[in-house]
Scaffold this active site. Structure first.
Site, PDB file in Angstrom:
ATOM      1  N   HIS A  48       0.840  -1.188   0.000  1.00 40.80           N
ATOM      2  CA  HIS A  48       0.000   0.000   0.000  1.00 40.80           C
ATOM      3  C   HIS A  48       0.884   1.250   0.000  1.00 40.80           C
ATOM      4  CE1 HIS A  48      -3.381  -2.416   1.948  1.00 40.80           C
ATOM      5  NE2 HIS A  48      -2.323  -3.094   2.359  1.00 40.80           N
ATOM      6  N   TYR A  49       0.293   2.398  -0.365  1.00 39.99           N
ATOM      7  CA  TYR A  49       0.910   3.665   0.014  1.00 39.99           C
ATOM      8  C   TYR A  49       0.025   4.351   1.045  1.00 39.99           C
ATOM      9  CZ  TYR A  49      -2.064   5.794  -3.717  1.00 39.99           C
ATOM     10  OH  TYR A  49      -3.092   6.186  -4.530  1.00 39.99           O
ATOM     11  N   GLU A 112       2.571  -0.891   4.509  1.00 40.02           N
ATOM     12  CA  GLU A 112       2.279   0.483   4.089  1.00 40.02           C
ATOM     13  C   GLU A 112       3.599   1.210   3.819  1.00 40.02           C
ATOM     14  OE1 GLU A 112      -0.431   2.289   3.581  1.00 40.02           O
ATOM     15  OE2 GLU A 112      -2.098   1.155   4.474  1.00 40.02           O
ATOM     16  N   HIS A 161      -2.696  -3.304  -3.212  1.00 43.46           N
ATOM     17  CA  HIS A 161      -4.073  -3.139  -2.739  1.00 43.46           C
ATOM     18  C   HIS A 161      -5.029  -3.005  -3.931  1.00 43.46           C
ATOM     19  CE1 HIS A 161      -6.656  -1.180   0.678  1.00 43.46           C
ATOM     20  NE2 HIS A 161      -7.090  -2.358   0.323  1.00 43.46           N
ATOM     21  N   ASP A 171      -3.694   2.049  -4.752  1.00 40.53           N
ATOM     22  CA  ASP A 171      -2.338   1.952  -4.217  1.00 40.53           C
ATOM     23  C   ASP A 171      -1.751   0.545  -4.438  1.00 40.53           C
ATOM     24  OD1 ASP A 171      -4.455   1.396  -2.325  1.00 40.53           O
ATOM     25  OD2 ASP A 171      -2.947   1.135  -0.777  1.00 40.53           O
TER      26      ASP A 171
END
Length: 266
Positions: A48-49, A112, A161, A171
């Site tokens: 993810h970001y 993340e 994601h 993301d």
């Protein structure tokens, strides 16, 4: 006549009370035997970001209603924050599906990556301008390699994601270097030479129908109904696929290059 019965019960009551006070359990736990038939609960690694800086990300992921197992900062030297034990489920995937398995929070590790994400102009158009930091990507590769080796995660199950929730998420976005990970054995990639040949053939002979695209998207893991129509779900899923494998253009429209990559992807 009731006194002897009362006296007989008292020792049991005292013993139960004492066990409750000391926190002891009414059994002995033996861990000397380990079953052979077992493996890790972890089947997927999802990237993810954060769409925010480190401070905001720590606040949201640490105190909010979502979480991830790891958070990778973008400062030098790179710091990886371990937020959730790998033996526990983090709330990072949401409504999700990959190769028919749903509710991926229970079977995945979420990572993340601190990154601003897309920027919106005054017309509501999104653009990605911030590249991922090189040291940050090196840290992500090392972290993913460690997790994948420990849990036996297959390359095809190292995803974004946007892959597991294409109708909701974008993301880690088109600037994430998926090929770098694939070259390191941490993801799959397509046969580029064969794809070039197939693209020429599709350009000359025309594209397959929408049902073909839907069938192949399902084959490579995406959740999609085979409607035979270029509906919103199909466009969003095609866009997610393009963002991962052909990020120069991810408008969700079927074209010869997308068809060639899709056909050659194992």
């Amino acid at each position: 006549m009731k006194t002897p019965r009362l006296l007989a019960v008292l020792p049991l009551a005292c013993a139960a009370l004492l066990a409750g006070c000391t926190g002891s359990k009414p059994y002995v736990l033996d861990t000397s035997h380990t079953a052979v038939s077992q493996d890790s609960r972890v089947r997927f690694i999802v990237l993810h970001y954060t769409a925010g800086d480190l401070d905001r990300s720590l606040q949201v992921l640490g105190q909010g209603r979502v979480s991830s197992h790891y958070l990778v900062d973008d400062k030098q030297p790179v710091t990886v924050y371990a937020l959730v034990d790998e033996n526990r489920a983090a709330w990072h995937a949401g409504v999700s599906s990959w190769y028919g398995q749903t509710a991926l929070n229970t079977s995945s590790i979420g990572i993340e990556i601190v990154h601003d994400g897309p920027q919106e102009d005054r017309y509501g158009n999104l653009s990605w301008a911030q590249p991922y930091d090189e040291a940050q990507i090196q840290a992500v590769i090392a972290l993913v390699r460690d997790i994948a080796q420990r849990h036996g995660v297959a390359p095809r199950n190292i995803v974004g994601h946007s892959d597991i929730a294409p109708l909701r998420k974008q993301d880690p976005g088109p600037l994430f270097p998926w090929k770098r990970l694939a070259d390191a054995g941490l993801g799959r990639w397509y046969d580029e030479a064969q794809a070039t040949h197939l693209r020429q053939r599709f350009d000359e002979q025309g594209l397959p129908d929408i049902g073909w695209f839907q069938d192949n998207l399902i084959r490579v893991g995406y959740a999609l109904d085979r409607t035979g129509l270029l509906d919103n779900a199909t466009r969003r899923t095609l866009s997610a696929f393009q963002m991962h494998y052909r990020p120069a253009r991810f408008d969700g429209q079927p074209d010869a290059e997308t068809a060639a990559i899709l056909q050659t992807l194992p």
